[in-house]
Design a protein around this motif. Structure first.
Motif, PDB file in Angstrom:
ATOM      1  N   ASP A  23       0.816  -1.128  -0.026  1.00  0.00           N
ATOM      2  CA  ASP A  23       0.061  -0.042  -0.012  1.00  0.00           C
ATOM      3  C   ASP A  23       0.880   1.422  -0.115  1.00  0.00           C
ATOM      4  N   LEU A  24       0.879   2.023  -1.141  1.00  0.00           N
ATOM      5  CA  LEU A  24       1.793   3.140  -1.171  1.00  0.00           C
ATOM      6  C   LEU A  24       1.074   4.494  -0.754  1.00  0.00           C
ATOM      7  N   THR A  25      -0.053   4.214  -0.131  1.00  0.00           N
ATOM      8  CA  THR A  25      -0.829   5.835   0.239  1.00  0.00           C
ATOM      9  C   THR A  25      -0.201   6.480   1.435  1.00  0.00           C
ATOM     10  N   GLY A  26       0.620   5.681   2.304  1.00  0.00           N
ATOM     11  CA  GLY A  26       1.422   6.470   3.094  1.00  0.00           C
ATOM     12  C   GLY A  26       2.593   7.175   2.599  1.00  0.00           C
ATOM     13  N   ALA A  27       3.498   6.704   1.612  1.00  0.00           N
ATOM     14  CA  ALA A  27       4.429   7.237   0.883  1.00  0.00           C
ATOM     15  C   ALA A  27       3.928   8.473  -0.059  1.00  0.00           C
ATOM     16  N   ILE A  28       2.540   8.274  -0.541  1.00  0.00           N
ATOM     17  CA  ILE A  28       2.092   9.232  -1.456  1.00  0.00           C
ATOM     18  C   ILE A  28       1.679  10.543  -0.582  1.00  0.00           C
ATOM     19  N   GLU A  29       1.169  10.336   0.731  1.00  0.00           N
ATOM     20  CA  GLU A  29       0.756  11.324   1.577  1.00  0.00           C
ATOM     21  C   GLU A  29       2.142  12.162   2.141  1.00  0.00           C
ATOM     22  N   GLN A  30       3.036  11.522   2.224  1.00  0.00           N
ATOM     23  CA  GLN A  30       4.468  12.041   2.918  1.00  0.00           C
ATOM     24  C   GLN A  30       4.906  12.879   1.728  1.00  0.00           C
ATOM     25  N   LYS A  32       3.243  14.551  -0.501  1.00  0.00           N
ATOM     26  CA  LYS A  32       2.241  15.572  -0.423  1.00  0.00           C
ATOM     27  C   LYS A  32       2.890  16.643   0.489  1.00  0.00           C
ATOM     28  N   VAL A  33       3.023  16.064   1.522  1.00  0.00           N
ATOM     29  CA  VAL A  33       3.415  17.092   2.727  1.00  0.00           C
ATOM     30  C   VAL A  33       4.927  17.753   2.514  1.00  0.00           C
ATOM     31  N   GLU A  34       5.775  16.801   1.845  1.00  0.00           N
ATOM     32  CA  GLU A  34       7.159  17.212   1.652  1.00  0.00           C
ATOM     33  C   GLU A  34       6.844  18.288   0.641  1.00  0.00           C
ATOM     34  N   LYS A  35       6.210  18.083  -0.360  1.00  0.00           N
ATOM     35  CA  LYS A  35       6.151  19.098  -1.522  1.00  0.00           C
ATOM     36  C   LYS A  35       5.587  20.427  -1.133  1.00  0.00           C
ATOM     37  N   THR A  36       4.737  20.638  -0.035  1.00  0.00           N
ATOM     38  CA  THR A  36       4.511  21.993   0.626  1.00  0.00           C
ATOM     39  C   THR A  36       5.687  22.780   1.368  1.00  0.00           C
ATOM     40  N   SER A  37       6.452  21.932   1.583  1.00  0.00           N
ATOM     41  CA  SER A  37       7.695  22.574   2.731  1.00  0.00           C
ATOM     42  C   SER A  37       8.965  22.717   1.971  1.00  0.00           C
ATOM     43  N   THR A  38       9.049  22.591   0.562  1.00  0.00           N
ATOM     44  CA  THR A  38      10.500  22.655  -0.238  1.00  0.00           C
ATOM     45  C   THR A  38      10.383  23.572  -0.932  1.00  0.00           C
ATOM     46  N   ASP A  39      11.674  24.007  -1.814  1.00  0.00           N
ATOM     47  CA  ASP A  39      11.775  25.081  -2.599  1.00  0.00           C
ATOM     48  C   ASP A  39      11.180  24.746  -3.839  1.00  0.00           C
ATOM     49  N   ALA A  40      11.051  25.549  -4.918  1.00  0.00           N
ATOM     50  CA  ALA A  40      10.124  25.165  -6.243  1.00  0.00           C
ATOM     51  C   ALA A  40      10.975  24.089  -6.954  1.00  0.00           C
ATOM     52  N   GLU A  41      12.483  24.056  -7.220  1.00  0.00           N
ATOM     53  CA  GLU A  41      12.911  23.035  -7.864  1.00  0.00           C
ATOM     54  C   GLU A  41      12.786  21.650  -7.193  1.00  0.00           C
ATOM     55  N   ALA A  43      10.215  20.898  -5.157  1.00  0.00           N
ATOM     56  CA  ALA A  43       8.881  20.630  -5.398  1.00  0.00           C
ATOM     57  C   ALA A  43       8.621  19.766  -6.578  1.00  0.00           C
ATOM     58  N   GLU A  44       9.099  20.307  -7.756  1.00  0.00           N
ATOM     59  CA  GLU A  44       9.151  19.870  -9.111  1.00  0.00           C
ATOM     60  C   GLU A  44       9.450  18.429  -8.942  1.00  0.00           C
ATOM     61  N   ILE A  45      10.514  17.996  -8.493  1.00  0.00           N
ATOM     62  CA  ILE A  45      10.932  16.532  -8.540  1.00  0.00           C
ATOM     63  C   ILE A  45      10.125  15.785  -7.750  1.00  0.00           C
ATOM     64  N   ILE A  46       9.599  16.408  -6.409  1.00  0.00           N
ATOM     65  CA  ILE A  46       8.452  15.584  -5.675  1.00  0.00           C
ATOM     66  C   ILE A  46       7.397  15.215  -6.534  1.00  0.00           C
ATOM     67  N   GLU A  47       6.847  16.381  -6.944  1.00  0.00           N
ATOM     68  CA  GLU A  47       5.734  16.252  -8.053  1.00  0.00           C
ATOM     69  C   GLU A  47       5.577  14.902  -8.775  1.00  0.00           C
ATOM     70  N   LYS A  48       7.000  14.805  -9.392  1.00  0.00           N
ATOM     71  CA  LYS A  48       7.234  13.598 -10.429  1.00  0.00           C
ATOM     72  C   LYS A  48       6.988  12.382  -9.641  1.00  0.00           C
ATOM     73  N   TRP A  49       7.630  12.550  -8.617  1.00  0.00           N
ATOM     74  CA  TRP A  49       7.771  11.253  -7.865  1.00  0.00           C
ATOM     75  C   TRP A  49       6.285  10.852  -7.458  1.00  0.00           C
ATOM     76  N   TYR A  50       5.605  12.057  -6.797  1.00  0.00           N
ATOM     77  CA  TYR A  50       4.191  11.787  -6.496  1.00  0.00           C
ATOM     78  C   TYR A  50       3.234  11.241  -7.624  1.00  0.00           C
ATOM     79  N   LYS A  51       3.387  11.900  -8.809  1.00  0.00           N
ATOM     80  CA  LYS A  51       2.452  11.375  -9.938  1.00  0.00           C
ATOM     81  C   LYS A  51       3.037   9.754 -10.296  1.00  0.00           C
ATOM     82  N   SER A  52       4.352   9.504 -10.098  1.00  0.00           N
ATOM     83  CA  SER A  52       4.733   8.157 -10.495  1.00  0.00           C
ATOM     84  C   SER A  52       4.241   7.098  -9.542  1.00  0.00           C
ATOM     85  N   LEU A  53       4.245   7.451  -8.231  1.00  0.00           N
ATOM     86  CA  LEU A  53       3.705   6.681  -7.111  1.00  0.00           C
ATOM     87  C   LEU A  53       1.797   6.310  -7.459  1.00  0.00           C
ATOM     88  N   MET A  54       1.289   7.592  -7.537  1.00  0.00           N
ATOM     89  CA  MET A  54       0.022   7.358  -7.808  1.00  0.00           C
ATOM     90  C   MET A  54      -0.413   6.500  -9.001  1.00  0.00           C
TER      91      MET A  54
END
Length: 84
Positions: A23-30, A32-41, A43-54
């Motif tokens: 179950d990847l929902t925990g990693a996906i939520e994490q 999502k939280v990390e993305k909001t507290s990082t710089d733009a660059e 956050a862009e990488i995290i967004e790619k990881w987020y989409k891949s995990l989804m």
């Protein structure tokens, strides 16, 4: 009168069947939280990881449903063949 030690009775919890797919929902939520507290660059990488995990999570759930359906069909087929 001396008292002896009582043995603790451990109740075993029922073992639930576990999926082959994690179950990847925990990693996906994490992420999502990390993305909001990082710089733009970052956050862009995290967004790619987020989409891949989804995508991976959705594909795993799809495969899981296919396996359940396949198993159910095998059980129905096996029970029909016993009656012949």
């Amino acid at each position: 009168m001396a008292r002896g030690r009582r043995k603790k009775v451990v109740q075993e919890e029922p073992i639930l069947p576990q999926s082959k797919y994690p179950d990847l929902t925990g990693a996906i939520e994490q992420l999502k939280v990390e993305k909001t507290s990082t710089d733009a660059e970052t956050a862009e990488i995290i967004e790619k990881w987020y989409k891949s995990l989804m995508d991976i999570e959705a594909e795993m759930r799809h495969l899981e449903r296919i396996e359940k359906l396949s198993s159910a069909l095998k059980n129905v087929n096996a029970s029909e063949n016993k009656g012949e």
